[in-house]
Design a protein around this motif. Structure first.
Motif, PDB file in Angstrom:
ATOM      1  N   GLN A 280       0.832  -1.199   0.000  1.00  0.00           N
ATOM      2  CA  GLN A 280       0.000   0.000   0.000  1.00  0.00           C
ATOM      3  C   GLN A 280       0.866   1.248   0.000  1.00  0.00           C
ATOM      4  N   ARG A 281       0.255   2.325  -0.431  1.00  0.00           N
ATOM      5  CA  ARG A 281       0.961   3.603  -0.457  1.00  0.00           C
ATOM      6  C   ARG A 281       1.061   4.185   0.944  1.00  0.00           C
ATOM      7  N   SER A 282       2.130   4.936   1.158  1.00  0.00           N
ATOM      8  CA  SER A 282       2.276   5.684   2.400  1.00  0.00           C
ATOM      9  C   SER A 282       2.935   7.008   2.041  1.00  0.00           C
ATOM     10  N   ARG A 283       3.262   7.782   3.029  1.00  0.00           N
ATOM     11  CA  ARG A 283       3.881   9.083   2.777  1.00  0.00           C
ATOM     12  C   ARG A 283       5.206   8.935   2.015  1.00  0.00           C
ATOM     13  N   ASP A 285       6.228   5.789   0.481  1.00  0.00           N
ATOM     14  CA  ASP A 285       6.215   4.649  -0.443  1.00  0.00           C
ATOM     15  C   ASP A 285       5.105   4.840  -1.471  1.00  0.00           C
ATOM     16  N   GLY A 287       4.024   2.429  -3.403  1.00  0.00           N
ATOM     17  CA  GLY A 287       3.180   1.246  -3.265  1.00  0.00           C
ATOM     18  C   GLY A 287       2.553   0.764  -4.549  1.00  0.00           C
ATOM     19  N   SER A 314      10.552  -1.402   1.397  1.00  0.00           N
ATOM     20  CA  SER A 314       9.912  -0.115   1.664  1.00  0.00           C
ATOM     21  C   SER A 314      10.461   0.579   2.907  1.00  0.00           C
ATOM     22  N   TYR A 315       9.950   1.765   3.141  1.00  0.00           N
ATOM     23  CA  TYR A 315      10.459   2.705   4.139  1.00  0.00           C
ATOM     24  C   TYR A 315      10.621   2.091   5.529  1.00  0.00           C
ATOM     25  N   ASP A 316       9.657   1.300   5.982  1.00  0.00           N
ATOM     26  CA  ASP A 316       9.667   0.799   7.358  1.00  0.00           C
ATOM     27  C   ASP A 316      10.339  -0.557   7.536  1.00  0.00           C
TER      28      ASP A 316
END
Length: 473
Positions: A280-283, A285, A287, A314-316
């Motif tokens: 999923q998309r995030s701030r 990523d 996604g 991804s970021y996390d």
């Protein structure tokens, strides 16, 4: 082949086994046997078949640190670092600068870290402790400095503070070590290496129009016209949005993959494309759907042309092994379905969001072949102090991992803004030309990251072609 005998102090056995293997085995390609010696402060090197009994004695500092100070600020190098003006014995060592910062060491005489006596050589530079410090990113375990993305900043590093970030200092130390060894044993031969350009591309945004809303596309068109002053790019974006199917994919401004591969192939190079599989998309990523038809066609195109597909978690994920595992499984599943081989696989952390030794440990447990995250996002240079790839060491577990680190030396966004001005272009070419010369000097690797999304305009493409030509010729 002559075998070295390394006699060392009785401390930090796992760390010593690792750094001797990297320095002598990986970097120099020499056979050796290591054992505990009699001197508590020196590592003594000899050649078993040498009847003269000549010895190279190297001062120890980091690896004689008392256990209560290990991985504490008290064990960090004392700043400002001492500078060593190389003596005449190194006049035929052009790969080393005349003035060398000493990370760890002790002067043997008032003005030198080098001495010869009775056929032996004594070296006051702690070659092995300094190499361990840089390659394992020791200071990043000790120091708490982090930026807004929880990354260790370049400004907190010893290399930045002491002005040698643009020098592969461990390569210089290797040449000092080798010069001493050849002076004692002229018949020794080292591993032969060849300079190479290592190109990689983090695929953060494979497409800018596909799956985008009309508002998002319109905003980007305005940016093309006003900020980027590129009417041709704006028109291409509009045409892509108005098209369907594979035509839209071909016209999408971010779809620069054929251009990248054409450029690489034209210079006899290969490119590695690192794909994300965040669900999923995030701030931070985008996604994109790794299983979508447009991505599958892209993966097939890259694989068919013989270029590399890798992992871009991804970021996390840099602290989350479960999330990293799920994303890797998603990428591998799609590649399996497309009959694309994916073992062994390497890659790089998104945003260069990397933490030592945890991220290395995650990658090793996932069975990945190499990581290429050890570089600073805004400061080009040699974060690990080396222009060779190397196996990594977990300082907390005190164990060598199977994972290999391929240090990153330059990322496009560290020196480019969206406008790509003439002065930026000049500085970038000048910087990369200097890094090319440095890596050529050591027959090393120059690792470059260039995003596909930073090659949308004709000006950006011309710059990239100029960069690659400069790196290869």
């Amino acid at each position: 082949m002559a075998e070295l005998l390394i006699e060392h102090p009785p401390t930090y056995e796992p760390e010593r086994a690792y750094i001797y293997d990297v320095v002598f085995g990986e970097f120099l390609g020499l056979s050796y046997h290591a054992q505990v010696g009699d001197d508590p402060d020196l590592t003594v090197i000899s050649v078993r078949s040498d009847s003269t009994g000549k010895r190279l004695m190297i001062h120890e500092e980091l690896l004689t640190t008392t256990p209560d100070k290990w991985l504490t600020e008290e064990s960090l190098p004392h700043q400002p670092l001492d500078k060593w003006m190389l003596p005449d014995a190194f006049c035929d060592t052009p790969r080393v600068s005349s003035e060398v910062p000493v990370i760890y060491g002790q002067r043997i005489a008032e003005d030198s870290y080098y001495g010869e006596r009775d056929g032996d050589i004594r070296l006051g530079v702690d070659i092995f402790g300094s190499a361990l410090f840089m390659l394992t990113r020791y200071e990043e375990v000790v120091k708490s400095d982090r930026d807004e993305h929880h990354r260790f900043p370049a400004t907190a590093s010893l290399a930045y503070q002491e002005g040698f970030l643009d020098r592969p200092i461990i390569n210089e130390y290797l040449e000092i070590l080798w010069t001493c060894m050849k002076r004692l044993w002229p018949g020794l031969d080292r591993k032969q290496r060849q300079y190479r350009v290592v190109l990689s591309h983090d695929v953060d945004q494979p497409f800018s129009v596909i799956a985008s809303s009309p508002v998002y596309v319109a905003r980007n068109v305005m940016g093309d016209l006003i900020r980027r002053k590129d009417a041709g790019l704006a028109l291409q974006r509009i045409q892509a949005y108005a098209s369907r199917g594979t035509t839209r994919e071909q016209l999408d401004p971010n779809a620069t993959f054929d251009f990248i591969m054409d450029t690489s192939e034209g210079h006899g190079l290969g490119s590695a494309f690192y794909f994300m599989a965040a669900k999923q998309r995030s701030r931070f990523d985008d996604g994109y759907p790794i299983g979508g038809g447009h991505i599958r066609r892209l993966l097939q195109s890259i694989a068919t042309r013989g270029h590399e597909i890798g992992f871009h978690p991804s970021y996390d994920t840099f602290r989350d092994p479960m999330l990293a595992r799920a994303e890797l499984a998603g990428l591998c599943k799609v590649m399996d379905e497309e009959n694309i081989a994916h073992s062994p696989m390497g890659g790089r952390q998104h945003y260069l969001r990397w933490e030592v030794p945890l991220t290395w440990r995650i990658w090793d447990e996932l069975g990945l072949a190499y990581d290429s995250s050890v570089g600073f996002p805004y400061d080009p240079g040699f974060r690990a102090g080396i222009c060779y790839e190397y196996p990594v060491f977990d300082l907390l577990a005190r164990a060598k991992l199977r994972l290999v680190e391929r240090p990153l030396h330059f990322m496009d966004i560290s020196m480019l803004t969206e406008g790509c001005t003439d002065s930026e272009t000049h500085r970038l070419i000048e910087c990369l030309g200097a890094y090319r010369n440095i890596c050529c000097r050591y027959n090393g690797d120059l690792c470059i990251l260039w995003h596909n999304s930073n090659l949308r305009g004709a000006r950006q493409k011309r710059l990239y072609e100029q960069v690659i030509a400069t790196m290869v010729n």
